[in-house]
Design an enzyme around this catalytic site. Structure first.
Site, PDB file in Angstrom:
ATOM      1  N   PHE A 149      38.366  59.164  35.968  1.00 31.33           N
ATOM      2  CA  PHE A 149      39.874  59.319  36.174  1.00 31.33           C
ATOM      3  C   PHE A 149      40.747  59.286  34.869  1.00 31.33           C
ATOM      4  O   PHE A 149      41.732  59.868  34.768  1.00 31.33           O
ATOM      5  CB  PHE A 149      40.391  58.284  37.098  1.00 31.33           C
ATOM      6  CG  PHE A 149      40.764  57.020  36.570  1.00 31.33           C
ATOM      7  CD1 PHE A 149      41.774  56.825  35.859  1.00 31.33           C
ATOM      8  CD2 PHE A 149      39.725  55.935  36.649  1.00 31.33           C
ATOM      9  CE1 PHE A 149      42.028  55.605  35.162  1.00 31.33           C
ATOM     10  CE2 PHE A 149      39.804  54.782  35.979  1.00 31.33           C
ATOM     11  CZ  PHE A 149      40.903  54.703  35.214  1.00 31.33           C
ATOM     12  N   GLU A 176      38.460  61.786  42.391  1.00 31.44           N
ATOM     13  CA  GLU A 176      39.275  62.027  43.403  1.00 31.44           C
ATOM     14  C   GLU A 176      40.591  61.356  43.274  1.00 31.44           C
ATOM     15  O   GLU A 176      41.494  61.461  43.965  1.00 31.44           O
ATOM     16  CB  GLU A 176      38.625  61.612  44.538  1.00 31.44           C
ATOM     17  CG  GLU A 176      38.298  60.309  44.678  1.00 31.44           C
ATOM     18  CD  GLU A 176      36.668  59.702  44.098  1.00 31.44           C
ATOM     19  OE1 GLU A 176      36.550  60.384  43.037  1.00 31.44           O
ATOM     20  OE2 GLU A 176      36.178  58.841  44.348  1.00 31.44           O
ATOM     21  N   ARG A 177      40.839  60.742  42.008  1.00 31.97           N
ATOM     22  CA  ARG A 177      41.982  59.863  41.655  1.00 31.97           C
ATOM     23  C   ARG A 177      42.974  60.760  40.920  1.00 31.97           C
ATOM     24  O   ARG A 177      43.960  60.613  40.873  1.00 31.97           O
ATOM     25  CB  ARG A 177      41.775  58.523  41.093  1.00 31.97           C
ATOM     26  CG  ARG A 177      41.123  57.619  42.184  1.00 31.97           C
ATOM     27  CD  ARG A 177      40.981  56.267  41.618  1.00 31.97           C
ATOM     28  NE  ARG A 177      39.551  56.170  41.074  1.00 31.97           N
ATOM     29  CZ  ARG A 177      38.883  55.380  40.393  1.00 31.97           C
ATOM     30  NH1 ARG A 177      39.672  54.335  39.984  1.00 31.97           N
ATOM     31  NH2 ARG A 177      37.790  55.262  40.148  1.00 31.97           N
ATOM     32  N   SER A 226      31.403  55.169  35.106  1.00 31.66           N
ATOM     33  CA  SER A 226      30.878  53.732  34.808  1.00 31.66           C
ATOM     34  C   SER A 226      29.598  53.688  34.902  1.00 31.66           C
ATOM     35  O   SER A 226      28.834  54.528  35.081  1.00 31.66           O
ATOM     36  CB  SER A 226      31.620  52.921  36.205  1.00 31.66           C
ATOM     37  OG  SER A 226      30.994  53.276  37.182  1.00 31.66           O
ATOM     38  N   CYS A 281      37.591  54.666  27.359  1.00 30.83           N
ATOM     39  CA  CYS A 281      36.001  54.206  27.221  1.00 30.83           C
ATOM     40  C   CYS A 281      35.926  53.841  25.776  1.00 30.83           C
ATOM     41  O   CYS A 281      34.896  53.238  25.267  1.00 30.83           O
ATOM     42  CB  CYS A 281      35.071  55.332  27.455  1.00 30.83           C
ATOM     43  SG  CYS A 281      35.105  56.799  26.488  1.00 30.83           S
ATOM     44  N   GLU A 384      33.297  44.711  31.590  1.00 28.32           N
ATOM     45  CA  GLU A 384      34.393  45.962  31.076  1.00 28.32           C
ATOM     46  C   GLU A 384      35.675  45.844  31.799  1.00 28.32           C
ATOM     47  O   GLU A 384      35.435  46.250  33.229  1.00 28.32           O
ATOM     48  CB  GLU A 384      33.845  47.507  31.253  1.00 28.32           C
ATOM     49  CG  GLU A 384      34.568  48.446  30.745  1.00 28.32           C
ATOM     50  CD  GLU A 384      34.396  49.870  31.062  1.00 28.32           C
ATOM     51  OE1 GLU A 384      33.881  50.311  32.069  1.00 28.32           O
ATOM     52  OE2 GLU A 384      34.541  50.815  30.274  1.00 28.32           O
TER      53      GLU A 384
HETATM   54  P1  NAD Z   1      33.450  56.149  38.335  1.00 29.06           P
HETATM   55  O1  NAD Z   1      32.009  55.636  37.969  1.00 29.06           O
HETATM   56  O2  NAD Z   1      34.027  55.341  39.335  1.00 29.06           O
HETATM   57  O3  NAD Z   1      33.947  57.547  38.770  1.00 29.06           O
HETATM   58  C1  NAD Z   1      33.158  58.656  37.840  1.00 29.06           C
HETATM   59  C2  NAD Z   1      32.763  59.737  38.924  1.00 29.06           C
HETATM   60  O4  NAD Z   1      31.752  59.511  39.619  1.00 29.06           O
HETATM   61  C3  NAD Z   1      33.902  60.177  39.781  1.00 29.06           C
HETATM   62  O5  NAD Z   1      33.995  61.492  39.797  1.00 29.06           O
HETATM   63  C4  NAD Z   1      33.730  59.747  41.135  1.00 29.06           C
HETATM   64  O6  NAD Z   1      34.040  60.229  42.293  1.00 29.06           O
HETATM   65  C5  NAD Z   1      32.127  59.611  41.042  1.00 29.06           C
HETATM   66  N1  NAD Z   1      31.652  58.426  41.905  1.00 29.06           N
HETATM   67  C6  NAD Z   1      32.120  57.134  42.169  1.00 29.06           C
HETATM   68  N2  NAD Z   1      31.152  56.591  42.781  1.00 29.06           N
HETATM   69  C7  NAD Z   1      30.431  56.924  42.954  1.00 29.06           C
HETATM   70  C8  NAD Z   1      29.054  56.704  43.745  1.00 29.06           C
HETATM   71  N3  NAD Z   1      28.678  55.566  44.157  1.00 29.06           N
HETATM   72  N4  NAD Z   1      28.097  57.878  43.708  1.00 29.06           N
HETATM   73  C9  NAD Z   1      28.265  59.095  43.285  1.00 29.06           C
HETATM   74  N5  NAD Z   1      29.364  59.256  42.580  1.00 29.06           N
HETATM   75  C10 NAD Z   1      30.180  58.274  42.387  1.00 29.06           C
HETATM   76  O7  NAD Z   1      34.341  55.841  36.997  1.00 29.06           O
HETATM   77  P2  NAD Z   1      36.091  55.811  36.632  1.00 29.06           P
HETATM   78  O8  NAD Z   1      36.436  54.562  37.508  1.00 29.06           O
HETATM   79  O9  NAD Z   1      36.399  57.222  37.280  1.00 29.06           O
HETATM   80  O10 NAD Z   1      36.197  55.986  35.288  1.00 29.06           O
HETATM   81  C11 NAD Z   1      36.186  54.897  34.162  1.00 29.06           C
HETATM   82  C12 NAD Z   1      34.843  54.603  33.980  1.00 29.06           C
HETATM   83  O11 NAD Z   1      34.298  55.677  33.064  1.00 29.06           O
HETATM   84  C13 NAD Z   1      34.756  53.303  32.748  1.00 29.06           C
HETATM   85  O12 NAD Z   1      33.621  52.768  33.058  1.00 29.06           O
HETATM   86  C14 NAD Z   1      34.857  54.090  31.331  1.00 29.06           C
HETATM   87  O13 NAD Z   1      34.275  53.560  30.422  1.00 29.06           O
HETATM   88  C15 NAD Z   1      33.971  55.455  31.754  1.00 29.06           C
HETATM   89  N6  NAD Z   1      34.227  56.305  30.897  1.00 29.06           N
HETATM   90  C16 NAD Z   1      33.147  56.768  29.972  1.00 29.06           C
HETATM   91  C17 NAD Z   1      33.236  57.659  29.086  1.00 29.06           C
HETATM   92  C18 NAD Z   1      32.001  57.918  28.075  1.00 29.06           C
HETATM   93  O14 NAD Z   1      32.193  59.111  27.546  1.00 29.06           O
HETATM   94  N7  NAD Z   1      31.094  56.900  27.895  1.00 29.06           N
HETATM   95  C19 NAD Z   1      34.435  58.377  28.998  1.00 29.06           C
HETATM   96  C20 NAD Z   1      35.523  58.205  29.900  1.00 29.06           C
HETATM   97  C21 NAD Z   1      35.317  56.895  30.830  1.00 29.06           C
END
Ligand code: NAD
Length: 499
Positions: A149, A176-177, A226, A281, A384
C-alpha cells in the site's frame, strides 16, 4: 462510494466473487470504494487473455515498445496533479510526497525508454572456423507483480514498466488498500498505446495471490510487502518453478558519529523518521548516536523540531508535514507498540499517541514519537513499527554501532553521518545492508541503479528496476552457430573446446 472493477483486456470488468475489501480515506475514515477480491477462476481467465496478448506484444520490436514507454511517461507527467490527488486520498501522504512517489516511478519508466539498448545480447564472431557465438534476451511471457500500500504509484511502476518494456504481459495485483492509483496508471498506459491484455489489473487477497503462485502460465513473480508474506510467496513461487524476487520489511538504522554535522543529522532524522508517517520501507526507525554527548545533543536538537511538525490531512495546507497512517488497525498497532516501549523501560521523549485533529476525529492520525534508551531486546526495536516512531539506541563506539546494525535481521537500508572519510569507507565496506547512505538518510538508488535489501528484506537473486530488472524480466538464449564453408567433414565424439 463506488465499487471498482478489475481491468482485463482494456475493459473494466466487475468482480464476481461477492467478496470485497474496503479502501478508505485514512484522513477521514470514509469509504472510498469497495475492492473486488478475485477468485482463482477470475485470475486464471485474466492470465489466459494476457498470454494471448503477450504473443503479439513480445513480437513488437523493442524500439516500438520504447515509444509506448515514452508516451506513457509523458502522460504520467501530464496527469501528475490528478494522480497525486488520487494517491493522497487513498494513502494519506501529502501532495508533495505523493508527487515524489509518482516521480520516482516515472524515472523507472524513463529508463525503460532505453529498452532496445538495455536488452541487447552479446556476440562473438569467428569464435572458431565458421563459428559465431551469441546470446539473445527474450521475454519470459506472463509475469505477475504484487505490491504494497505504501507507494501506490512508484512500486506498481517498478513492476509494470520494466516487465512490459521487455515484452512481457503483466498481471498486477495492487494493494487492496490503495488500488485506485494503479487503475489510473493502467488507463494511462492504454492511452499511451499499450495493447489490451498486456497489463491486467486484478484485485485480490491471499486467494488471488495463491492462484497467481499456482498458475502454470505465470513465469515470474515480483513481490513487495511485509517479510512474512515475502518469504511465503518466494517459497511457493520457487517450488512451482517460477522466477521470484520478493522484497520484505525493514528496520533501518542511522549511525551518527561524534564528528557529524549534528544539525544536518537532526534534519535528516526528522525527514527520514517521520516523513510519510514512517510508512516507508527505507524510513530510518533507529538512530544510533555514538557517545553520550552525541546522543544528548541530538535529542536536544530534535525535540523542538518534532514539536513543530504539523500532522494533518493532505488537504490541510502547504505546511502539512505528514498525514495519517493507513488504517485504524495500523494506528492501534503502532500505539500498542509505543505502550510496550514504555512498559519495557524505554524513555518516551515525545508521545504521538491520542492525537485528535479537529474535524478529522475519525482519521487514523498518529503524532511523532521519540524514544531514548532503547535496547535490542525491546519490541519497539525488534518489530518493524511502520509508523512515526524513532528509537534511539545509544552506543559508545563505532564498532558497537556497526555490530548492532549487522546483527539486525533486516538488511534494507542504513546510513552513517560523519565527517571522517575513513570511518565512512569502513562502514560501507563492512555493513551487512543492501543500500547504504553516507550523509544521506534515505539512500534509495536512482532508477538507473537497482534497488534491493539483504537478509530478511529481500528474497531472490536480482534487485528491482535498473539493470537487474532487465535481467529479471528476460531469459537469455545462448546460440552456437556454425557455417561449413572451408570445414572438412568428420565426426567428433569427444567433448572439447572449439578449434
Ligand atoms: P503486506 O505484506 O500486507 O501486503 C503486500 C501485498 O501482499 C498486498 O498486495 C497484499 O494484498 C498481499 N498480501 C497480504 N497478505 C497476504 C497473504 N497472507 N498472502 C498473500 N498475499 C498477501 O504489506 P503492506 O502492509 O501492504 O506494505 C507494508 C510492508 O511492505 C512493510 O513491511 C514495508 O517495509 C514493506 N515494503 C518493502 C519494500 C521493499 O522494497 N523492501 C518497499 C515498500 C514496502
Amino acid at each position: 462510494m463506488t465499487t471498482i472493477t478489475h481491468l482485463i483486456n482494456g475493459e473494466q470488468i466487475a468482480g464476481t466473487s461477492g467478496r470485497f475489501a474496503e479502501a478508505r480515506n485514512p484522513a477521514t475514515g470514509e469509504l472510498i470504494c469497495k475492492v473486488p477480491l478475485a477468485t482463482p477462476a477470475e485470475l486464471d481467465a485474466a492470465v489466459e487473455k494476457a498470454a494471448l496478448a503477450q504473443k503479439s506484444w513480445g513480437a513488437v520490436n523493442p524500439q516500438r515498445r520504447a515509444r509506448v514507454m515514452m508516451k506513457f511517461g509523458a502522460l504520467i507527467n501530464d496527469h501528475m496533479d490528478e494522480l497525486a490527488e488520487i494517491l493522497s486520498k487513498e494513502h494519506g501522504k501529502t501532495i508533495p510526497d505523493a508527487k515524489g512517489d509518482i516521480q520516482r516511478g516515472l524515472e523507472v519508466v524513463e529508463v525503460c525508454m532505453g529498452v532496445p539498448a538495455l536488452t541487447k545480447g552479446e556476440f562473438t564472431g569467428d569464435a572458431g572456423t565458421g563459428i559465431d557465438l551469441y546470446s539473445i534476451r527474450q521475454p519470459l511471457g506472463v509475469v505477475a507483480g504484487i505490491t504494497p500500500f505504501n507507494f501506490p504509484a512508484m512500486i506498481p511502476l517498478w513492476k509494470m514498466a520494466p516487465a512490459i518494456a521487455c515484452g512481457n504481459a503483466m498481471i498486477l495485483k495492487p494493494s487492496e488498500r490503495t488500488p485506485n492509483t494503479s487503475m489510473r496508471l493502467a488507463e494511462l498506459f492504454k492511452e499511451a498505446g499499450l495493447p489490451d491484455g498486456v497489463l491486467q489489473v486484478v484485485h485480490g487477497d491471499k486467494e488471488c495471490v495463491d492462484a497467481i503462485l499456482d498458475n502454470d502460465t505465470i513465469q515470474a513473480v515480483g513481490f513487495v510487502g511485509s517479510t512474512p508474506i515475502a518469504q511465503y510467496i518466494y517459497g511457493r513461487a520457487a517450488t512451482n518453478g517460477k522466477r521470484a524476487q520478493c522484497f520484505g520489511g525493514a528496520k533501518n538504522h542511522m549511525v551518527i558519529m561524534p564528528d557529524a554535522d549534528l544539525d544536518k543529522a537532526a534534519d535528516a532524522l526528522i525527514g527520514a523518521g517521520y516523513g510519510a508517517a514512517g510508512e516507508r520501507c527505507m524510513a530510518i526507525s533507529v538512530a544510533v548516536p555514538v557517545g553520550q554527548e552525541t546522543a544528548d545533543k541530538l535529542i536536544e536538537k530534535l525535540v523542538p523540531k518534532i514539536e513543530k511538525l504539523k500532522v494533518a490531512p493532505y488537504t490541510g495546507g502547504d505546511d502539512v508535514d505528514f498525514g495519517p497512517v493507513i488504517t485504524q488497525a495500523s494506528k492501534e498497532r503502532i500505539e500498542a507498540l509505543i505502550a510496550s516501549g514504555v512498559k519495557q523501560g524505554a524513555k518516551l521523549v515525545t508521545d504521538g499517541r491520542n492525537l485528535s485533529i479537529q474535524g478529522y476525529e475519525e482519521g487514523y492520525f498518529v503524532g511523532p514519537s521519540l524514544f531514548d534508551n532503547v535496547t535490542p531486546d525491546m519490541d519497539i526495536y525488534k518489530e518493524e513499527i511502520f509508523g512515526p516512531v524513532l528509537s534511539f539506541v545509544r552506543k559508545d563506539s563505532y564498532e558497537d554501532a556497526l555490530e548492532l546494525v549487522n546483527n539486525n535481521e533486516y538488511g534494507n537500508g542504513t546510513a552513517i553521518y560523519t565527517a571522517d572519510g575513513d570511518v565512512a569507507r569502513d562502514f560501507v565496506a563492512k555493513v551487512e545492508i543492501g543500500m547504504v547512505g553516507v550523509n544521506f538518510p534515505i539512500p534509495v538508488p536512482l532508477s538507473y541503479y537497482s534497488f534491493g535489501g539483504w537478509k530478511k528484506s529481500g528474497f531472490g537473486d536480482l534487485d528491482q528496476y535498473g539493470p537487474d530488472a532487465f535481467k529479471f524480466y528476460t531469459k537469455t538464449k545462448k546460440v552456437s552457430s556454425r557455417w561449413f564453408s572451408g570445414i572438412k567433414d568428420g565426426v567428433a565424439l569427444n567433448f572439447k573446446s572449439i578449434d
